[in-house]
Design an enzyme around this catalytic site. Structure first.
Site, PDB file in Angstrom:
ATOM      1  N   ASP A 471       0.832  -1.203   0.000  1.00  0.00           N
ATOM      2  CA  ASP A 471       0.000   0.000   0.000  1.00  0.00           C
ATOM      3  C   ASP A 471       0.867   1.254   0.000  1.00  0.00           C
ATOM      4  OD1 ASP A 471      -2.301   1.531   0.162  1.00  0.00           O
ATOM      5  OD2 ASP A 471      -3.097   0.510   1.921  1.00  0.00           O
ATOM      6  N   ASP A 536     -11.007   1.245  -2.903  1.00  0.00           N
ATOM      7  CA  ASP A 536     -11.550   0.910  -1.586  1.00  0.00           C
ATOM      8  C   ASP A 536     -13.072   0.875  -1.613  1.00  0.00           C
ATOM      9  OD1 ASP A 536      -9.185   0.502  -0.349  1.00  0.00           O
ATOM     10  OD2 ASP A 536      -9.044   2.489   0.556  1.00  0.00           O
TER      11      ASP A 536
END
Ligand code: GLA
Length: 736
Positions: A471, A536
């Site tokens: 990430d 997301d």
């Protein structure tokens, strides 16, 4: 030059293209890249850079290129210079180019008006290398372009060297500029934001032109570094389209400029901050690679060429089929320990999950997103024996174990930051804003890279970890090194090096690229990572739109797409389990929800949908997956057609109510024209069960119907009446 190419969207043919002798006018040479589907010709004048003379369908073999050049040579308009201003590979103000230049160079305060001359044009195995020199400016430049066989995609980059005795400031260096025919007056590009990535924007190219930049140190949510320029009205199967993608994960700029004297240029560049690149005497720098792809016949063929290229030449191979994943983020956020995760593991294993990924919150001090980043050791309270017991539990349940990391991130409140405050990107002495409560480590620094390599290697040896979700959650500001010099480019090159080193040390490790969702998906990072965390947002309707856009440039099997909770955590919208599984079916699926909250019915459906995906995934991983046009904007259809044309799945979703009571038939291009297909509705995704046969239409409700591929393309097949937020899956099997 041998060549392999895609002749139609369904046939790959290898052939030896005869190479006619290249004519040469005085001091001018012509350089051809060709396969059976296209020809690109670069003209290299004696003075000045090579220019694209032609890109299109193959020209007649006896075409005299010198005559063609004359034929295309523009007249000189009044009110302009007494020389023409061709768009060369890097347009040079020193040659009289007065629109946006392809490079900007200085020695101290002295702006260099370069006039590069061709020294040599070398034919390489798959293309051309042009060696340029400007003796007055003491510069050498290498321009390289190639057309590797088989995929129809060209790749180009350039390399600049300082042959002078003093430092050279590189203020701008594009990878390539192309003159674009004026008929390609429509642009398709992708913008977005967190949880709403890959929003397709289709607009006319006007006189004002268009520019898109990322200055946030990562590829970005808002500016995908790829573009399509096409004829007005281009659709799936009709219209010429040129497209390029920059393989770069840092700052970048795409420019489409309407030229003062007519025509267009498109430029792709890694964007440099002031002072970012200074070449000392003898030093060189290389631009990011730009990939080019053209379709003579619509967006579907363009996507297929991109997808096949990315699959064959960009993505690292995965070890075996892509495993169905569980990811713990939306199931538990920061609230977990070894016991809770083991309970989730037991639950998802019976659903058919094959890889369990432990997301954020597993390491020391990480109870929320305000602290702990940089402490890459398991939290002693929540994982007292490290990660090995959880990994062992997963393996015992038949699943691989994977882990979330954010190596570039560092919390101010962490041991790493306290020990090495000078390792962060930041301007010494200047306060910078935090982003998600964190800074970014400067991976241009060897010491920081070595530290991360060691920390991650220790982690990967501490337990059988087969997968990293890598990430990167912060936009960069003040992105400078300890000496105050801008350092984004060095950071990105350092990131690539770190990923390469880790993959070499752990060859079976698979890595997913994530940056607050899809803010770092591009052909640079995808050479090192095999999966994209697209967003997301797991709301299936949002995902439907994102996936259909993303398929323009990237293959479906690389898209991480998870079945989330019934009520989306990002949009608050409810979605049936059937819509959630249907949306995951054609990508790399997973679960992103607490499996203990699934009802019996949901769990049963999920188990069956996962089993169905597994049965289909071998051919899906090589399939042509593209958006299918439908008259009603609310109908979102996507087809996956096997490479051998034997089988196809078409997902059809109603994102909203349709204006018409009955949606128009869906026409499906790309099947084998003369073959016959049995078309059925998959029972796991029934059309409105309450309405039964009446809403499904007669054939879909029964045994299905047999139609030729060509008929399915030209006439189509009637769709059931779909309620908003529902969908069906059509299964097409080629009859013997
Ligand atoms: C980012 C990612 C999410 C999740 C969190 C964890 O936001 O995009 O998927 O991993 O970080 O902090």
């Amino acid at each position: 030059m041998g060549s392999t190419l895609i002749l139609t969207d369904r046939t790959i043919i290898t052939a030896q293209q005869p190479q006619p002798p290249l004519p040469a006018a005085l001091g001018t040479s012509y350089h051809r890249l060709a396969d059976l589907a296209q020809t690109q010709i670069w003209v290299a004048p004696e003075c000045g850079m090579p220019q694209l003379l032609y890109w299109g369908d193959p020209l007649p073999a006896d075409c005299d290129l010198a005559v063609l050049e004359q034929a295309l040579c523009p007249a000189l308009p009044h009110g302009a210079l007494d020389v023409s201003e061709p768009v060369s590979w890097l347009p040079e103000p020193g040659c009289g180019f007065t629109d946006a230049p392809g490079l900007a160079l200085r020695r101290g305060a002295r702006h260099l008006y370069t006039r590069f001359r061709l020294e040599a044009a070398q034919q390489t195995a798959q293309g051309w290398t042009f060696r340029m020199r400007d003796p007055d400016a003491a510069l050498a430049l290498l321009l390289h372009i190639e057309l590797p066989p088989g995929r129809g995609v060209l790749s180009a980059h350039c390399r600049l060297s300082n042959e002078g005795e003093d430092a050279l400031s590189v203020d701008a260096l594009a990878s390539l500029a192309l003159p674009v025919p004026s008929r390609l007056r429509e642009r398709l590009s992708f913008t977005g934001r967190w949880a709403a990535e890959f929003q397709a924007v289709r607009e006319p190219v006007g006189r004002a032109g268009w520019m898109q930049e990322s200055r946030v140190g990562r590829t970005s949510h808002h500016a995908y570094p790829g573009i399509v320029l096409m004829e007005r009205g281009t659709h799936a199967t009709q219209g010429e389209a040129w497209s390029l993608q920059l393989a770069w994960s840092g700052n970048h700029r795409l420019l489409v400029q309407a030229l003062r004297t007519g025509g267009l240029q498109v430029q792709a560049a890694g964007l440099l901050l002031p002072g970012e690149v200074t070449l000392q005497p003898g030093a060189s720098c290389t631009s990011p690679t730009v990939h080019l792809c053209r379709s003579p016949a619509g967006l579907r063929l363009l996507s297929l060429r991109w997808q096949r290229f990315v699959r064959a030449r960009v993505l690292p191979p995965t070890s075996g089929p892509r495993r169905v994943q569980f990811n713990s983020w939306e199931a538990a956020y920061f609230d977990h320990d070894c016991q809770r995760m083991q309970a989730l593991a037991r639950r998802v294993a019976v659903l058919g999950v094959e890889r369990f990924v432990l997301d954020d919150g597993w390491f020391t001090d990480r109870r929320d997103d305000r602290r702990g980043l940089g402490n890459w050791e398991p939290c002693p309270e929540r994982y007292p024996q490290g990660l090995a017991p959880l990994a062992a539990c997963c393996e015992a349940l038949g699943m691989q174990f994977g882990l979330w990391v954010e190596p570039e991130g560092v919390s101010p409140d962490s041991a790493l930051h306290r020990d090495h405050p000078d390792w962060i990107l930041g301007v010494p002495g200047l306060q910078q804003p935090l982003g998600r409560n964190q800074y970014v480590l400067n991976l241009g620094l060897q010491a920081a890279r070595t530290h991360l390599f060691q920390a991650l290697s220790a982690l990967l040896r501490s337990a059988p970890i087969h997968f990293l979700k890598w990430d990167m959650n912060r936009d960069m500001t003040h992105a400078a090194g300890p000496d105050g010099q801008a350092a984004v480019r060095q950071h990105v090159l350092g990131l690539y090096r770190l990923l390469d080193d880790l993959r070499q040390a752990f060859p079976s490790l698979e890595i997913e690229t994530c940056a607050s969702g899809g803010a770092r998906a591009d052909l640079g990072i995808l050479q090192r990572t095999s999966r994209i965390w697209v967003s997301d947002c797991n709301d299936p309707l949002e995902r439907q739109r994102m996936h259909r856009a993303l398929l323009t440039f990237l293959p479906a099997e690389a898209m991480g797409v998870h079945v989330g909770a019934a009520r989306s955590h990002t949009t608050g919208r409810h979605a049936d389990i059937a819509l959630r599984t249907l949306t995951a079916l054609l990508g790399h699926p997973g679960i992103e929800a607490d499996p203990l909250t699934f009802s019996e019915d949901e769990a049963r459906h999920l188990r069956q949908a996962i089993a169905f995906h597994k049965a289909e995934r071998a051919w899906l991983a090589q399939a042509d997956v593209t958006a299918v046009d439908h008259d009603a904007p609310a109908v979102l259809a996507t087809s996956a057609i096997a490479a051998d044309g034997q089988r196809a799945l078409v997902t059809v979703v109603a994102a909203d109510r349709t204006a018409d009571a009955v949606p128009a038939p869906l026409r499906v291009p790309g099947l084998v024209a003369q073959a016959h297909y049995k078309v059925r509705l998959h029972p796991l995704w029934p059309a409105d069960p309450r309405q039964g046969k009446r809403a499904a239409g007669p054939f879909l409700a029964d045994e299905g119907i047999t139609l030729a591929g060509r008929t399915l393309h030209l006439a189509g097949v009637a769709l059931p009446i779909l309620q908003p937020g529902s969908g069906v899956v059509l299964v097409l099997d080629r009859l013997p």
